[in-house]
Design a protein around this motif. Structure first.
Motif, short mmCIF file in Angstrom:
data_model
loop_
_atom_site.label_atom_id
_atom_site.label_comp_id
_atom_site.label_asym_id
_atom_site.label_seq_id
_atom_site.Cartn_x
_atom_site.Cartn_y
_atom_site.Cartn_z
N ILE A 108 41.71 48.20 48.84
CA ILE A 108 40.54 49.08 48.70
C ILE A 108 40.35 49.47 47.24
CG2 ILE A 108 39.59 51.34 49.27
CD1 ILE A 108 41.13 51.02 52.02
N VAL A 109 41.43 49.85 46.58
CA VAL A 109 41.37 50.28 45.18
C VAL A 109 40.93 49.13 44.27
CG1 VAL A 109 42.81 51.05 43.24
CG2 VAL A 109 42.99 52.18 45.45
N HIS A 110 41.29 47.89 44.62
CA HIS A 110 40.83 46.75 43.83
C HIS A 110 39.38 46.37 44.16
CE1 HIS A 110 45.04 46.09 42.69
NE2 HIS A 110 44.53 45.40 41.69
N GLY A 111 38.94 46.66 45.36
CA GLY A 111 37.59 46.29 45.77
C GLY A 111 36.52 47.30 45.39
N LEU A 112 36.87 48.58 45.33
CA LEU A 112 35.87 49.61 45.02
C LEU A 112 35.18 49.42 43.67
CD1 LEU A 112 37.36 52.90 46.53
CD2 LEU A 112 35.30 51.66 47.24
N PRO A 113 35.90 49.09 42.60
CA PRO A 113 35.20 48.86 41.33
C PRO A 113 34.19 47.70 41.42
CG PRO A 113 37.53 49.13 40.93
CD PRO A 113 37.35 49.04 42.42
N LYS A 114 34.52 46.69 42.18
CA LYS A 114 33.58 45.58 42.37
C LYS A 114 32.35 46.07 43.13
CE LYS A 114 37.16 42.01 42.71
NZ LYS A 114 38.38 42.81 42.82
N ALA A 115 32.57 46.89 44.14
CA ALA A 115 31.46 47.38 44.97
C ALA A 115 30.57 48.36 44.20
CB ALA A 115 32.01 48.06 46.23
N THR A 116 31.17 49.17 43.34
CA THR A 116 30.37 50.18 42.63
C THR A 116 29.74 49.65 41.35
OG1 THR A 116 32.37 51.01 41.52
CG2 THR A 116 31.70 52.11 43.57
N ASP A 117 30.24 48.54 40.81
CA ASP A 117 29.64 47.94 39.61
C ASP A 117 29.60 46.43 39.80
OD1 ASP A 117 28.64 47.34 37.14
OD2 ASP A 117 30.32 48.18 36.00
N LEU A 118 28.71 46.02 40.69
CA LEU A 118 28.61 44.61 41.06
C LEU A 118 28.25 43.73 39.86
CD1 LEU A 118 28.91 42.78 43.49
CD2 LEU A 118 26.51 43.13 43.98
N GLY A 119 27.45 44.26 38.95
CA GLY A 119 27.05 43.48 37.77
C GLY A 119 28.25 43.10 36.92
N GLU A 146 31.89 35.17 36.78
CA GLU A 146 31.26 34.07 36.06
C GLU A 146 32.17 33.57 34.93
OE1 GLU A 146 26.83 32.99 34.47
OE2 GLU A 146 27.54 35.04 34.09
N ALA A 147 32.79 34.49 34.21
CA ALA A 147 33.71 34.12 33.12
C ALA A 147 34.91 33.33 33.64
CB ALA A 147 34.18 35.37 32.38
N LEU A 148 35.30 33.58 34.88
CA LEU A 148 36.41 32.85 35.49
C LEU A 148 35.99 31.51 36.07
CD1 LEU A 148 38.19 35.80 37.34
CD2 LEU A 148 39.07 34.52 35.37
N GLY A 149 34.67 31.26 36.10
CA GLY A 149 34.18 30.01 36.66
C GLY A 149 33.99 30.03 38.15
N VAL A 150 33.92 31.22 38.72
CA VAL A 150 33.70 31.34 40.16
C VAL A 150 32.24 30.97 40.46
CG1 VAL A 150 33.69 32.93 42.13
CG2 VAL A 150 35.42 33.17 40.34
N PRO A 151 32.02 30.05 41.40
CA PRO A 151 30.63 29.68 41.72
C PRO A 151 29.88 30.85 42.35
CG PRO A 151 32.18 28.54 43.18
CD PRO A 151 32.99 29.32 42.19
N PHE A 152 28.56 30.86 42.12
CA PHE A 152 27.69 31.91 42.65
C PHE A 152 28.31 33.29 42.41
CE2 PHE A 152 27.37 28.14 45.42
CZ PHE A 152 26.09 27.74 45.09
N PRO A 153 28.47 33.69 41.16
CA PRO A 153 29.25 34.89 40.84
C PRO A 153 28.75 36.17 41.49
CG PRO A 153 28.12 34.03 38.89
CD PRO A 153 27.94 33.03 39.97
N VAL A 154 27.43 36.36 41.60
CA VAL A 154 26.94 37.60 42.23
C VAL A 154 27.30 37.61 43.71
CG1 VAL A 154 24.90 38.97 42.79
CG2 VAL A 154 25.10 37.90 40.53
N SER A 184 29.65 35.80 45.17
CA SER A 184 31.12 35.83 45.29
C SER A 184 31.67 37.23 45.05
CB SER A 184 31.74 34.85 44.30
OG SER A 184 31.36 33.53 44.61
N ALA A 185 31.14 37.94 44.06
CA ALA A 185 31.60 39.31 43.79
C ALA A 185 31.24 40.23 44.95
CB ALA A 185 31.00 39.83 42.49
N SER A 186 30.08 40.03 45.53
CA SER A 186 29.67 40.84 46.69
C SER A 186 30.59 40.60 47.88
CB SER A 186 28.23 40.49 47.11
OG SER A 186 27.33 40.75 46.07
N ILE A 187 30.90 39.33 48.12
CA ILE A 187 31.81 39.00 49.23
C ILE A 187 33.20 39.56 48.95
CG2 ILE A 187 32.99 37.09 50.40
CD1 ILE A 187 30.34 35.48 50.02
N ALA A 188 33.67 39.41 47.72
CA ALA A 188 35.00 39.92 47.37
C ALA A 188 35.06 41.43 47.58
CB ALA A 188 35.34 39.57 45.92
N ALA A 189 34.04 42.14 47.13
CA ALA A 189 34.02 43.60 47.29
C ALA A 189 34.02 43.97 48.77
CB ALA A 189 32.81 44.19 46.59
N ALA A 190 33.16 43.30 49.54
CA ALA A 190 33.07 43.61 50.97
C ALA A 190 34.38 43.33 51.70
CB ALA A 190 31.93 42.82 51.60
#
Length: 146
Positions: free
Chosen positions: A26-37, A44-52, A54-60
């Motif tokens: 939860i503590v690792h996911g909350l920053p992603k959820a609160t600042d998705l950009g 994107e810097a890590l080369g993850v496809p579809f970064p927005v 992917s970040a949304s899925i990771a946070a969720a």
């Protein structure tokens, strides 16, 4: 030590482990959820496809499955989801890194989440659900996890 006491201690330690591991996710996911950009930029810097996406899925997954792990709801699904997130973390952020100082955190978190997903103990919401009904096995009461 009696078998009954061992079972009670096992259930309590599983609860403690679920809470600790779930809170870490939860503590690792909350920053992603609160600042998705920012999370998407990092992905994107890590080369993850579809970064927005992917970040949304990771946070969720990190927040949602982390909460599910803490309360003990849909444990096999929560554990598997979190373990798969850590596989992704390894391949996108830690591949080639040494074990120590590299990928030990995703490895331990992923394996712990997976194990707790399938053996999370009796102190779980799952126990109250239809799939967690009590059954008799080998003369002792057991909860069916999934």
């Amino acid at each position: 030590m009696t078998a009954s006491l061992r079972i009670r201690i096992g259930d309590l330690t599983a609860l403690i482990a679920r809470v600790v591991i779930g809170v870490v996710f939860i503590v690792h996911g909350l920053p992603k959820a609160t600042d998705l950009g920012s999370a998407a930029q990092g992905f994107e810097a890590l080369g993850v496809p579809f970064p927005v996406l992917s970040a949304s899925i990771a946070a969720a997954v990190e927040v949602g499955a982390g909460v599910a792990l803490v309360i003990g709801f849909a444990l096999p699904l929560a554990g598997l989801s979190l373990a798969l997130m850590m596989v992704g973390a390894y391949f996108f952020a830690h591949v080639g890194a040494p074990l120590v100082g590299g990928y030990e955190l995703p490895l331990v978190l992923g394996v712990a989440a997976l194990a707790l997903g399938f053996s999370g103990g009796r102190h779980a919401v799952d126990r109250l659900m239809p799939w967690g009904r009590v059954r008799q096995a080998r003369g002792t009461e057991e909860a069916v996890s999934a």
